[in-house]
Design a protein around this motif. Structure first.
Motif, PDB file in Angstrom:
ATOM      1  N   THR A  69      12.650  35.053   6.313  1.00 23.67           N
ATOM      2  CA  THR A  69      12.991  33.566   6.733  1.00 23.67           C
ATOM      3  C   THR A  69      12.411  33.321   8.022  1.00 23.67           C
ATOM      4  N   GLN A  70      11.860  34.090   8.859  1.00 19.71           N
ATOM      5  CA  GLN A  70      10.965  33.902   9.752  1.00 19.71           C
ATOM      6  C   GLN A  70       9.691  33.290   9.372  1.00 19.71           C
ATOM      7  N   ARG A  71       9.149  33.883   7.844  1.00 17.05           N
ATOM      8  CA  ARG A  71       7.837  33.416   7.570  1.00 17.05           C
ATOM      9  C   ARG A  71       7.932  32.114   6.763  1.00 17.05           C
ATOM     10  N   PHE A  72       9.162  32.008   6.026  1.00 20.51           N
ATOM     11  CA  PHE A  72       9.295  30.663   5.470  1.00 20.51           C
ATOM     12  C   PHE A  72      10.613  29.989   5.902  1.00 20.51           C
ATOM     13  N   PRO A  73      10.487  29.257   6.739  1.00 15.25           N
ATOM     14  CA  PRO A  73      11.893  28.802   7.131  1.00 15.25           C
ATOM     15  C   PRO A  73      12.527  27.656   6.374  1.00 15.25           C
ATOM     16  N   LYS A  74      11.872  27.283   5.088  1.00 14.68           N
ATOM     17  CA  LYS A  74      12.284  26.364   4.213  1.00 14.68           C
ATOM     18  C   LYS A  74      12.646  27.271   3.223  1.00 14.68           C
ATOM     19  N   SER A  75      13.910  27.475   2.570  1.00 14.03           N
ATOM     20  CA  SER A  75      14.359  28.318   1.448  1.00 14.03           C
ATOM     21  C   SER A  75      15.140  27.434   0.624  1.00 14.03           C
ATOM     22  N   VAL A  76      14.957  27.614  -0.884  1.00 15.66           N
ATOM     23  CA  VAL A  76      15.648  26.869  -1.906  1.00 15.66           C
ATOM     24  C   VAL A  76      16.244  28.157  -2.581  1.00 15.66           C
ATOM     25  N   THR A  77      17.409  28.131  -2.816  1.00 17.27           N
ATOM     26  CA  THR A  77      18.278  29.089  -3.786  1.00 17.27           C
ATOM     27  C   THR A  77      18.725  28.119  -4.816  1.00 17.27           C
ATOM     28  N   TRP A  78      18.079  28.282  -6.116  1.00 18.29           N
ATOM     29  CA  TRP A  78      18.560  27.196  -7.288  1.00 18.29           C
ATOM     30  C   TRP A  78      19.171  28.008  -8.412  1.00 18.29           C
TER      31      TRP A  78
ATOM     32  N   ALA B  17      12.445  17.975 -10.148  1.00 15.13           N
ATOM     33  CA  ALA B  17      13.042  18.376  -9.421  1.00 15.13           C
ATOM     34  C   ALA B  17      12.387  19.226  -8.170  1.00 15.13           C
ATOM     35  N   ALA B  18      11.534  20.133  -8.536  1.00  9.98           N
ATOM     36  CA  ALA B  18      10.749  21.009  -8.130  1.00  9.98           C
ATOM     37  C   ALA B  18       9.711  20.149  -7.031  1.00  9.98           C
ATOM     38  N   PHE B  19       9.074  19.300  -7.970  1.00 11.89           N
ATOM     39  CA  PHE B  19       8.178  18.445  -7.015  1.00 11.89           C
ATOM     40  C   PHE B  19       8.934  17.409  -6.262  1.00 11.89           C
ATOM     41  N   LYS B  20      10.109  16.961  -6.517  1.00 14.31           N
ATOM     42  CA  LYS B  20      10.917  16.141  -5.209  1.00 14.31           C
ATOM     43  C   LYS B  20      11.244  17.045  -4.274  1.00 14.31           C
ATOM     44  N   ILE B  21      11.501  18.357  -4.543  1.00 15.45           N
ATOM     45  CA  ILE B  21      11.934  19.179  -3.303  1.00 15.45           C
ATOM     46  C   ILE B  21      10.706  19.554  -2.369  1.00 15.45           C
ATOM     47  N   MET B  22       9.642  19.607  -3.081  1.00 19.82           N
ATOM     48  CA  MET B  22       8.248  20.064  -2.138  1.00 19.82           C
ATOM     49  C   MET B  22       7.876  18.606  -1.387  1.00 19.82           C
ATOM     50  N   ARG B  23       8.052  17.487  -1.869  1.00 18.65           N
ATOM     51  CA  ARG B  23       7.635  16.474  -1.457  1.00 18.65           C
ATOM     52  C   ARG B  23       8.701  16.030  -0.372  1.00 18.65           C
ATOM     53  N   ASP B  24       9.851  15.837  -0.377  1.00 16.34           N
ATOM     54  CA  ASP B  24      10.824  15.340   0.425  1.00 16.34           C
ATOM     55  C   ASP B  24      11.455  16.504   1.239  1.00 16.34           C
TER      56      ASP B  24
ATOM     57  N   SER C 197      10.410  29.420   0.288  1.00 16.69           N
ATOM     58  CA  SER C 197      10.903  30.705  -0.315  1.00 16.69           C
ATOM     59  C   SER C 197      11.628  30.087  -1.485  1.00 16.69           C
ATOM     60  N   TRP C 198      11.437  30.233  -2.813  1.00 15.56           N
ATOM     61  CA  TRP C 198      12.190  29.985  -3.816  1.00 15.56           C
ATOM     62  C   TRP C 198      13.097  30.970  -4.409  1.00 15.56           C
ATOM     63  N   ILE C 199      14.288  30.947  -4.675  1.00 16.08           N
ATOM     64  CA  ILE C 199      14.928  32.050  -5.471  1.00 16.08           C
ATOM     65  C   ILE C 199      15.793  31.261  -6.554  1.00 16.08           C
ATOM     66  N   PHE C 200      15.334  31.740  -7.881  1.00  8.18           N
ATOM     67  CA  PHE C 200      16.105  31.312  -8.783  1.00  8.18           C
ATOM     68  C   PHE C 200      17.075  32.491  -9.537  1.00  8.18           C
TER      69      PHE C 200
ATOM     70  N   MET D 291       3.176  27.947 -11.291  1.00  5.97           N
ATOM     71  CA  MET D 291       2.975  26.555 -10.676  1.00  5.97           C
ATOM     72  C   MET D 291       3.325  26.728  -9.204  1.00  5.97           C
ATOM     73  N   LEU D 292       4.187  27.298  -9.030  1.00  2.00           N
ATOM     74  CA  LEU D 292       4.948  27.540  -7.581  1.00  2.00           C
ATOM     75  C   LEU D 292       3.949  28.379  -6.637  1.00  2.00           C
ATOM     76  N   PHE D 293       3.505  29.317  -7.455  1.00  2.00           N
ATOM     77  CA  PHE D 293       2.749  30.601  -7.014  1.00  2.00           C
ATOM     78  C   PHE D 293       1.420  29.781  -6.700  1.00  2.00           C
ATOM     79  N   GLY D 294       0.908  29.120  -7.495  1.00  2.00           N
ATOM     80  CA  GLY D 294      -0.540  28.408  -7.416  1.00  2.00           C
ATOM     81  C   GLY D 294      -0.506  27.717  -5.937  1.00  2.00           C
ATOM     82  N   LYS D 295       0.849  27.080  -5.514  1.00  2.00           N
ATOM     83  CA  LYS D 295       0.920  26.040  -4.662  1.00  2.00           C
ATOM     84  C   LYS D 295       1.204  27.099  -3.255  1.00  2.00           C
TER      85      LYS D 295
END
Length: 257
Positions: free
Chosen positions: A52-61, A94-101, A109-112, A129-133
């Motif tokens: 969480t310290q390394r990735f302050p933004k997290s998405v649980t989907w 939806a993933a690109f919108k999350i990354m953009r906005d 940090s994405w959790i599926f 795709m997400l790993f590549g970014k």
């Protein structure tokens, strides 16, 4: 317990909780006794605190509630065999919108979870795709895909397998585990991704769960490259109530949790 709740920091005992609440500023954080602030209590945080310290933004989907299992202890509002799968366009948009906005120019940090996220035919492509970014991805799965699928997935995503013994084959889970470990040993990219197997133990199922636990722990190189543990279950209709276990069985589950 939900994926989101598992990531919250928690005190392990009532004593530590009281110490956090007292906030005694007269004691330096390195001494025992009342803690100065919650930040001094990293040792009682969840295993995800450093991430969480390394990735302050997290998405649980919960990408869909659709699952190919029908466990008796799963509430259909969380996991069922009727909810529709999402289309590739829906999920990628939806993933690109999350990354953009939500996190422009930031790593997420994405959790599926689901349901079963790997039922989506484009799921590997999404993780790649997400790993590549340069995002970090975690997949929570029931382990029902082929071993070769998970050997590929571990290259793009951390993998957590929740073993539901009402449907999962212990032999299949062992094969999947060996395939993942083999890939982690041979591929530097895969080796950096966390892998764990959580055996979900319904009342009366400890012996079967323990047999699988011993099989997995005997796999060569599991120690440095994988985590195996057990988990008791909550009632499907009362989310804050543990299912009823024989006391000896419950203690045995806790010892391997």
């Amino acid at each position: 317990m939900s994926g989101s709740d598992m990531r919250l920091r928690k005190a392990k005992t009532e004593t530590l909780q009281r110490e956090l609440e007292q906030r005694d500023t007269s004691s330096p954080p390195e001494v025992t006794g009342p803690l100065k602030s919650p930040d001094d209590a990293q040792f009682v945080s969840s295993i995800h605190f450093q991430e969480t310290q390394r990735f302050p933004k997290s998405v649980t989907w919960d990408i869909s509630k659709r699952c190919n299992f029908k466990c008796t202890y799963c509430n259909p509002r969380i996991s069922n065999q009727t909810d529709p799968l999402r289309t590739r366009d829906e999920v990628f948009s939806a993933a690109f919108k999350i990354m953009r906005d939500f996190a422009p120019s930031q790593r997420i940090s994405w959790i599926f979870t689901g349901g079963e996220p790997t039922l989506h035919p484009f799921y590997l492509e999404l993780c790649e795709m997400l790993f590549g970014k340069q995002h970090v991805v975690h997949t929570q799965t029931n382990g029902s895909r082929l071993p070769s699928y998970y050997a590929e997935l571990i290259r793009w995503s951390c993998v957590g397998i929740s073993v539901h013994l009402e449907f999962a084959s212990p032999e299949k889970i062992a094969e999947v585990t060996r395939a993942i470990i083999k890939m982690k040993l041979s591929d530097p990219q895969a080796s950096r991704h966390w892998f764990g197997v959580r055996i979900m133990v319904a009342p009366g199922m400890f012996e079967k769960a323990h047999a699988l636990y011993k099989t997995l722990m005997a796999i060569p190189d599991i120690g440095p490259h994988g985590t195996v543990y057990m988990s008791a279950l909550y009632d499907k209709d009362e989310y804050d109530q543990m299912m009823t276990y024989d006391p000896d069985e419950f203690r045995a589950i806790l010892a391997l949790s």
